[in-house]
Motif scaffolding. Structure first.
Motif, PDB file in Angstrom:
ATOM      1  N   SER A 181       0.797  -1.201   0.231  1.00  0.00           N
ATOM      2  CA  SER A 181       0.176  -0.249   0.048  1.00  0.00           C
ATOM      3  C   SER A 181       1.019   1.581   0.022  1.00  0.00           C
ATOM      4  O   SER A 181       2.128   1.240   0.845  1.00  0.00           O
ATOM      5  CB  SER A 181      -0.686  -0.067   1.030  1.00  0.00           C
ATOM      6  N   ILE A 182       0.544   2.220  -0.830  1.00  0.00           N
ATOM      7  CA  ILE A 182       1.106   3.589  -0.569  1.00  0.00           C
ATOM      8  C   ILE A 182       0.505   4.487   0.798  1.00  0.00           C
ATOM      9  O   ILE A 182       1.074   5.650   0.650  1.00  0.00           O
ATOM     10  CB  ILE A 182       1.570   4.408  -2.105  1.00  0.00           C
ATOM     11  N   GLN A 183      -0.070   3.828   1.370  1.00  0.00           N
ATOM     12  CA  GLN A 183      -0.768   4.780   2.126  1.00  0.00           C
ATOM     13  C   GLN A 183      -1.639   5.223   1.967  1.00  0.00           C
ATOM     14  O   GLN A 183      -1.350   7.080   2.549  1.00  0.00           O
ATOM     15  CB  GLN A 183       0.269   5.329   3.208  1.00  0.00           C
ATOM     16  N   PRO A 184      -2.178   5.565   0.485  1.00  0.00           N
ATOM     17  CA  PRO A 184      -3.370   6.777   0.016  1.00  0.00           C
ATOM     18  C   PRO A 184      -3.424   7.534   0.814  1.00  0.00           C
ATOM     19  O   PRO A 184      -4.496   7.146   2.379  1.00  0.00           O
ATOM     20  CB  PRO A 184      -4.434   5.764  -1.047  1.00  0.00           C
ATOM     21  N   GLN A 185      -4.358   8.756   0.767  1.00  0.00           N
ATOM     22  CA  GLN A 185      -4.749   9.823   1.174  1.00  0.00           C
ATOM     23  C   GLN A 185      -6.129  10.503   0.714  1.00  0.00           C
ATOM     24  O   GLN A 185      -6.189  10.232  -0.387  1.00  0.00           O
ATOM     25  CB  GLN A 185      -4.067  10.979   1.640  1.00  0.00           C
ATOM     26  N   LEU A 186      -6.916  10.986   0.765  1.00  0.00           N
ATOM     27  CA  LEU A 186      -7.906  11.533   0.131  1.00  0.00           C
ATOM     28  C   LEU A 186      -7.468  12.052  -1.361  1.00  0.00           C
ATOM     29  O   LEU A 186      -8.272  12.092  -1.361  1.00  0.00           O
ATOM     30  CB  LEU A 186      -8.638  12.207   1.582  1.00  0.00           C
ATOM     31  N   HIS A 187      -6.294  12.818  -0.991  1.00  0.00           N
ATOM     32  CA  HIS A 187      -6.310  13.975  -2.090  1.00  0.00           C
ATOM     33  C   HIS A 187      -5.740  12.447  -3.061  1.00  0.00           C
ATOM     34  O   HIS A 187      -5.346  12.969  -3.997  1.00  0.00           O
ATOM     35  CB  HIS A 187      -5.431  14.937  -1.764  1.00  0.00           C
ATOM     36  N   ASP A 188      -5.159  11.318  -2.591  1.00  0.00           N
ATOM     37  CA  ASP A 188      -4.705  10.816  -3.364  1.00  0.00           C
ATOM     38  C   ASP A 188      -5.869   9.680  -4.795  1.00  0.00           C
ATOM     39  O   ASP A 188      -6.497   9.944  -4.966  1.00  0.00           O
ATOM     40  CB  ASP A 188      -3.995   9.187  -3.246  1.00  0.00           C
ATOM     41  N   GLU A 189      -5.351  10.115  -6.446  1.00  0.00           N
ATOM     42  CA  GLU A 189      -5.795   9.615  -7.511  1.00  0.00           C
ATOM     43  C   GLU A 189      -5.348   8.257  -7.557  1.00  0.00           C
ATOM     44  O   GLU A 189      -4.282   8.468  -8.439  1.00  0.00           O
ATOM     45  CB  GLU A 189      -6.407  10.397  -8.697  1.00  0.00           C
ATOM     46  N   ALA A 190      -5.920   7.096  -7.718  1.00  0.00           N
ATOM     47  CA  ALA A 190      -5.930   5.934  -8.540  1.00  0.00           C
ATOM     48  C   ALA A 190      -5.242   5.901  -9.796  1.00  0.00           C
ATOM     49  O   ALA A 190      -6.434   6.859 -10.711  1.00  0.00           O
ATOM     50  CB  ALA A 190      -6.942   5.224  -8.036  1.00  0.00           C
ATOM     51  N   MET A 191      -4.276   5.264 -10.521  1.00  0.00           N
ATOM     52  CA  MET A 191      -4.427   5.423 -11.664  1.00  0.00           C
ATOM     53  C   MET A 191      -5.415   3.818 -12.448  1.00  0.00           C
ATOM     54  O   MET A 191      -5.960   3.681 -11.537  1.00  0.00           O
ATOM     55  CB  MET A 191      -3.159   4.587 -12.022  1.00  0.00           C
ATOM     56  N   ASP A 192      -5.332   4.148 -13.663  1.00  0.00           N
ATOM     57  CA  ASP A 192      -6.306   2.633 -14.601  1.00  0.00           C
ATOM     58  C   ASP A 192      -5.891   1.638 -14.586  1.00  0.00           C
ATOM     59  O   ASP A 192      -6.446   0.672 -14.496  1.00  0.00           O
ATOM     60  CB  ASP A 192      -7.530   3.589 -15.502  1.00  0.00           C
ATOM     61  N   VAL A 193      -4.997   1.771 -14.775  1.00  0.00           N
ATOM     62  CA  VAL A 193      -4.208   0.724 -15.166  1.00  0.00           C
ATOM     63  C   VAL A 193      -2.654   0.786 -14.384  1.00  0.00           C
ATOM     64  O   VAL A 193      -1.870   1.820 -14.483  1.00  0.00           O
ATOM     65  CB  VAL A 193      -4.102   0.361 -16.394  1.00  0.00           C
TER      66      VAL A 193
END
Length: 204
Positions: A181-193
Motif C-alpha cells: 500500500s502507498i498509504q493513500p490519502q484523500l487527495h490521491d487519485e488512482a491510476m486505471d492500469v
C-alpha cells in the motif's frame, strides 16, 4: 489496526503526518533502488514495458496522449509515443505553471524546441496548450488499487482530478516499485492500469 475506505478501497488508517513521513522516506528508497539497478537490467525492463504497451494498444489508446520526460532512470516512453504519433495520435507533455495548481499540457513532437522546467525536466517551449484524454504516468511506487507514489508535490493528483472523468491514466513503473500500500490519502487519485515489465495490470 483500523482501516478506512478510500474511494471504495479498504486501507490501513494512518494519520496524515505519519503517512507523509513514511511516503517521503519510501519515495527516497524507491528512487535510490531504481538508480542503483544495473543499466542492462533497466534496459530489459524498459523493452518489456514497450512491448506490453504496444501489444495492449497497437493503436493509440487516446487521441491526445500526455507523457513525461524520463527522470532519474524512469522508463523512457518515447519509442512507444513516436509509434503512436505515426498512427495519428497527438502528444503532449506536462508543464508546471504555478505551485499547488493543476499542470497544463503542451503539444510535443520529436525535435520540438524544449526548455528546462521544474526539477530541470524539459518541456515544449512554444507549442499550444492541449487537453489530454490519456496520460502515461511514471510512478516511483504503486499498489494494487492503482495509487501512486510520485515526487510528493501533488501536481498529478490535482491535474487528474481536474480532468476526470474524461481521462484514462496508464501508470508506468518497474516491479521494484510495487508496494502492498502507498498509504493513500484523500487527495490521491488512482491510476486505471499499471504497466510494468511483467505485464499490464488492471487496478483493483
Amino acid at each position: 489496526g483500523s482501516s478506512s475506505l478510500v474511494r471504495g478501497h479498504s486501507v490501513p488508517l494512518i494519520d496524515a503526518s505519519s503517512a507523509l513521513a513514511w511516503r517521503s522516506q519510501t519515495r527516497k528508497e524507491l528512487v535510490q533502488r531504481r538508480l542503483a539497478a544495473e543499466p542492462s537490467k533497466r534496459a530489459k525492463w524498459s523493452a518489456a514495458i514497450d512491448l506490453h504497451l504496444l501489444r495492449m494498444w497497437p493503436d493509440p489508446p487516446g487521441q491526445i496522449i500526455a507523457f513525461c520526460w524520463p527522470y532519474k532512470a524512469e522508463h523512457d516512453a518515447r519509442t512507444v509515443i513516436e509509434r503512436w504519433i505515426s498512427k495519428g495520435a497527438t502528444v503532449a507533455m506536462p508543464v508546471v505553471v504555478a505551485p499547488k495548481s493543476p499542470l497544463v499540457f503542451r503539444r510535443w513532437h520529436a525535435g520540438a524546441v524544449m526548455e528546462a522546467g521544474a526539477l530541470g525536466i524539459p518541456f515544449p517551449a512554444d507549442s499550444e496548450e492541449i487537453r489530454p484524454d490519456t496520460i502515461l504516468l511514471p510512478a516511483n511506487g504503486f499498489d494494487a488499487p492503482g495509487f501512486r507514489l510520485g515526487y510528493g508535490a501533488g501536481y498529478f493528483d490535482r491535474t487528474i482530478a481536474s480532468l476526470r472523468p474524461n481521462v484514462r491514466v496508464i501508470g508506468i513503473a518497474y516491479e521494484i516499485g510495487r508496494l502492498s500500500s502507498i498509504q493513500p490519502q484523500l487527495h490521491d487519485e488512482a491510476m486505471d492500469v499499471v504497466v510494468t515489465e511483467t505485464g499490464v495490470h488492471a487496478c483493483s
